[in-house]
Design a protein around this motif. Structure first.
Motif, PDB file in Angstrom:
ATOM      1  N   GLU A   1      18.979 105.215 129.955  1.00  0.00           N
ATOM      2  CA  GLU A   1      18.880 104.796 130.470  1.00  0.00           C
ATOM      3  C   GLU A   1      18.291 103.121 130.257  1.00  0.00           C
ATOM      4  O   GLU A   1      17.632 103.339 129.056  1.00  0.00           O
ATOM      5  N   PRO A   2      18.585 101.667 130.726  1.00  0.00           N
ATOM      6  CA  PRO A   2      18.370 100.607 130.448  1.00  0.00           C
ATOM      7  C   PRO A   2      16.281 100.395 129.898  1.00  0.00           C
ATOM      8  O   PRO A   2      15.904 101.811 130.548  1.00  0.00           O
ATOM      9  N   PHE A   3      16.692  99.993 128.835  1.00  0.00           N
ATOM     10  CA  PHE A   3      14.984  99.629 128.995  1.00  0.00           C
ATOM     11  C   PHE A   3      14.677  98.425 129.122  1.00  0.00           C
ATOM     12  O   PHE A   3      15.159  96.998 128.916  1.00  0.00           O
ATOM     13  N   LEU A   4      13.130  98.554 129.704  1.00  0.00           N
ATOM     14  CA  LEU A   4      12.866  97.407 130.514  1.00  0.00           C
ATOM     15  C   LEU A   4      12.122  96.208 128.598  1.00  0.00           C
ATOM     16  O   LEU A   4      11.995  97.169 127.992  1.00  0.00           O
ATOM     17  N   THR A   5      13.024  95.548 129.097  1.00  0.00           N
ATOM     18  CA  THR A   5      12.262  94.364 127.731  1.00  0.00           C
ATOM     19  C   THR A   5      11.632  92.867 128.237  1.00  0.00           C
ATOM     20  O   THR A   5      12.193  92.418 129.116  1.00  0.00           O
ATOM     21  N   TYR A   6      11.391  91.968 127.879  1.00  0.00           N
ATOM     22  CA  TYR A   6      10.580  90.721 127.766  1.00  0.00           C
ATOM     23  C   TYR A   6      10.705  90.024 126.962  1.00  0.00           C
ATOM     24  O   TYR A   6      10.659  90.435 125.563  1.00  0.00           O
ATOM     25  N   THR A   7      11.441  89.217 127.102  1.00  0.00           N
ATOM     26  CA  THR A   7      11.538  87.457 125.951  1.00  0.00           C
ATOM     27  C   THR A   7      11.711  86.686 126.539  1.00  0.00           C
ATOM     28  O   THR A   7      11.265  85.614 127.589  1.00  0.00           O
ATOM     29  N   GLY A   8      11.360  85.585 125.822  1.00  0.00           N
ATOM     30  CA  GLY A   8      10.565  84.305 125.890  1.00  0.00           C
ATOM     31  C   GLY A   8      11.387  83.639 125.838  1.00  0.00           C
ATOM     32  O   GLY A   8      12.380  83.295 126.486  1.00  0.00           O
ATOM     33  N   SER A   9      10.930  82.823 127.037  1.00  0.00           N
ATOM     34  CA  SER A   9      11.696  82.054 128.148  1.00  0.00           C
ATOM     35  C   SER A   9      10.931  80.706 128.632  1.00  0.00           C
ATOM     36  O   SER A   9      10.209  80.389 128.601  1.00  0.00           O
ATOM     37  N   VAL A  10      11.930  79.161 129.076  1.00  0.00           N
ATOM     38  CA  VAL A  10      11.713  77.988 128.768  1.00  0.00           C
ATOM     39  C   VAL A  10      11.321  78.681 130.545  1.00  0.00           C
ATOM     40  O   VAL A  10      12.813  79.412 131.194  1.00  0.00           O
TER      41      VAL A  10
END
Length: 156
Positions: A144-153
């Motif tokens: 299953e995909p891993f929930l990931t958080y990425t910096g964004s404007v």
């Protein structure tokens, strides 16, 4: 002066921190909310039982306004204008988040109201200039995909 804090607590087994943030807010204040993004987190060492912890500050959107506190968890809760918070509270993590994620500071003349107006949207809500948005990262085809958080404007 009374010191106010953000709702918070521990994750339940199998719970994401997004779910935990919304659950803790409703448990402590009665206010329903929806998760929007991560604004910041800190990692501290040497706490209770010699353990470390991660503390996440999340941007939530309230879906209800009625406050109904849990007197076992908190002594009081209230909606507070940001201007009032900034002039009456000295919470270092919240001030850090406002400075870094919202680029909030006083203008050249030391006027906070002018600085706040620059980051308010048409509904009067302040919006961060940067945030960490939710996404999925896929490792292999069988997982299953891993929930990931990425910096964004941030977008308004």
């Amino acid at each position: 002066t009374k010191q106010w804090k953000l709702p918070g607590g521990l994750l339940d087994a199998g719970e994401s921190f997004e779910e935990a943030a919304c659950r803790e807010v409703v448990e402590e204040t009665g206010v329903q909310s929806e998760f929007e993004s991560v604004l910041a987190f800190w990692h501290r060492h040497g706490l209770v039982f010699g353990k470390s912890d991660f503390y996440f500050v999340c941007l939530l959107r309230p879906t209800s306004k009625e406050i109904d506190i849990d007197p076992v968890e908190v002594s009081a809760a209230k909606w507070m204008p940001l201007e009032q918070f900034l002039t009456t509270q000295d919470h270092p993590l919240i001030h850090h988040v406002l400075e870094k994620a919202y680029e909030l500071g006083k203008d050249d003349e030391g006027n906070l109201d002018v600085a706040l107006e620059k980051i308010r949207n048409s509904n009067g809500r302040i919006h961060p200039t940067v945030e960490m948005i939710e996404g999925d990262v896929q490792f292999g085809h069988r997982r299953e995909p891993f929930l990931t958080y990425t910096g964004s404007v941030a977008t308004t």
